[in-house]
Structure formats: structure tokens, C-alpha cells
Design an enzyme around this catalytic site. Structure first.
Site, PDB file in Angstrom:
ATOM      1  CB  ALA A  62       5.188  -3.608   3.964  1.00 17.16           C
ATOM      2  CB  CYS A  63       7.214  -2.058  -1.276  1.00 21.56           C
ATOM      3  SG  CYS A  63       8.001  -0.856  -2.375  1.00 21.56           S
ATOM      4  N   GLY A  64       5.437   0.622  -1.169  1.00 16.23           N
ATOM      5  CA  GLY A  64       4.505   1.454  -1.911  1.00 16.23           C
ATOM      6  C   GLY A  64       4.295   0.977  -3.337  1.00 16.23           C
TER       7      GLY A  64
END
Length: 188
Positions: A62-64
């Protein structure tokens, strides 16, 4: 602990191929460590990859920067036959951007980014509660520890820490590719 047949064969082979991978006169090497498997069915020993360079990257779905999973897959596809192993280490340490657990992490990485390289179970990479591999890497390369998701460590064929790359450095960056190529060209 239950070892799978492939793990036992890997460990047995590692003992013949590159005993220095597990430990050497200078102390610990990467082969001394193992990670838990995402399915919860035992350990993933780095000694199973003895004699092969390993790119170890702390990941978060869920990280950019999760798009870097595709770049990691590109490296894996390009260099796997020459001996590179890419290992994703999902971590909740930075903004809890790994909300999934177990096999759900691997499934999300496969579905959303085409990942086929090995992944571990969710693991802490940040001090003070970091996994032993990450504590060892911090001692080997002080100041080059994970400050966010997608920090990259390149382990050489002999189990030493060859390089470290921060989050901002893409897996397909020429510096990473050059370091991987050099590690592949260097004998164990």
C-alpha cells in the site's frame, strides 16, 4: 520447525557450494539468516541461495513506491537465469503501509504487479526490533539502513553485503543494474 524438501536440498547444496556464505573469518554472512515464509509453513533460509547474489528489498503493497515491485520483477526476469535472486520482505514499519498478512501479501503482489520472485512473511526491518538480517546489514553498512519502504540491499555471491540503495533509487536504475551485473560477474 518443518523443513520442506526444497529447503533441505538448498541447505545441503549450500554446504558444498559455498560454505563461506554462511560464516567466514570476518564473522556472520547473509547465509546465516532466514526469514519466515508468508504461508507460515517454515523458514526461507538465505543459505538456500548460497553462491547467488541476492537483492533484498523491504516492500509494502500500500506504499506510494509499490510500483517498484514491477521493477524488482523486471530485474528478476532479466537476471534470474544468470543467478540473481530477488527477495521481497514485506514490512509494516513505515506508516503501516503493509496492511495485509501472510499469503495475502504475495497474492496482492502477484495480482497487482506481476511478482513471481520469492516473498517473506511480514517482517520488521527498522531498529530496535529489526529482523536479525537487518541488524547485521546495519552493522555492515552503517548509515545505509531502511528509512522507508523499498530500501535495497545487494548481497554478493560470498554472502557479504555488496551495496545498499535507498527508496528513491528504482530497481531498474543503472546503478542497481551495474551493481547486480558486477555481483553476477564476480566469482563466489
Amino acid at each position: 520447525m518443518i523443513l520442506h524438501r526444497r529447503d533441505m536440498l538448498g541447505l545441503l547444496g549450500a554446504s558444498f557450494v559455498a560454505p563461506a556464505f554462511a560464516a567466514g573469518p570476518g564473522g556472520l554472512r547473509a547465509g546465516a539468516f532466514s526469514f519466515d515464509r508468508p504461508e507460515g509453513d517454515g523458514a526461507l533460509p538465505l543459505a538456500a541461495y548460497a553462491g547467488r547474489p541476492i537483492l533484498v528489498v523491504n516492500t509494502a503493497t500500500a506504499c506510494g513506491f509499490a510500483g517498484q515491485l514491477a521493477g524488482m520483477q523486471t530485474l528478476w526476469t532479466r537476471f534470474q537465469e544468470r543467478g540473481l535472486t530477488v527477495l521481497g520482505v514485506p514490512s509494516p514499519d513505515f506508516g503501516n503501509q503493509e496492511p495485509l498478512d501472510g499469503a495475502a501479501i504475495a497474492e496482492a503482489a502477484r495480482r497487482e504487479h506481476g511478482v513471481t520472485f520469492p516473498l517473506t512473511a511480514k517482517t520488521h526491518v527498522k531498529m530496535p526490533g529489526a529482523h536479525p538480517f537487518y541488524r547485521w546489514a546495519a552493522e555492515e553498512k552503517p548509515g545505509e539502513t531502511p528509512r522507508w519502504n523499498f530500501h535495497k540491499y545487494l548481497v554478493a555471491r560470498d554472502g557479504t553485503l555488496a551495496a545498499a540503495f535507498g527508496t528513491q533509487v528504482e530497481p531498474t536504475d543503472p546503478r542497481v543494474i551495474a551493481a547486480v551485473a558486477a555481483a553476477l560477474d564476480k566469482p563466489a
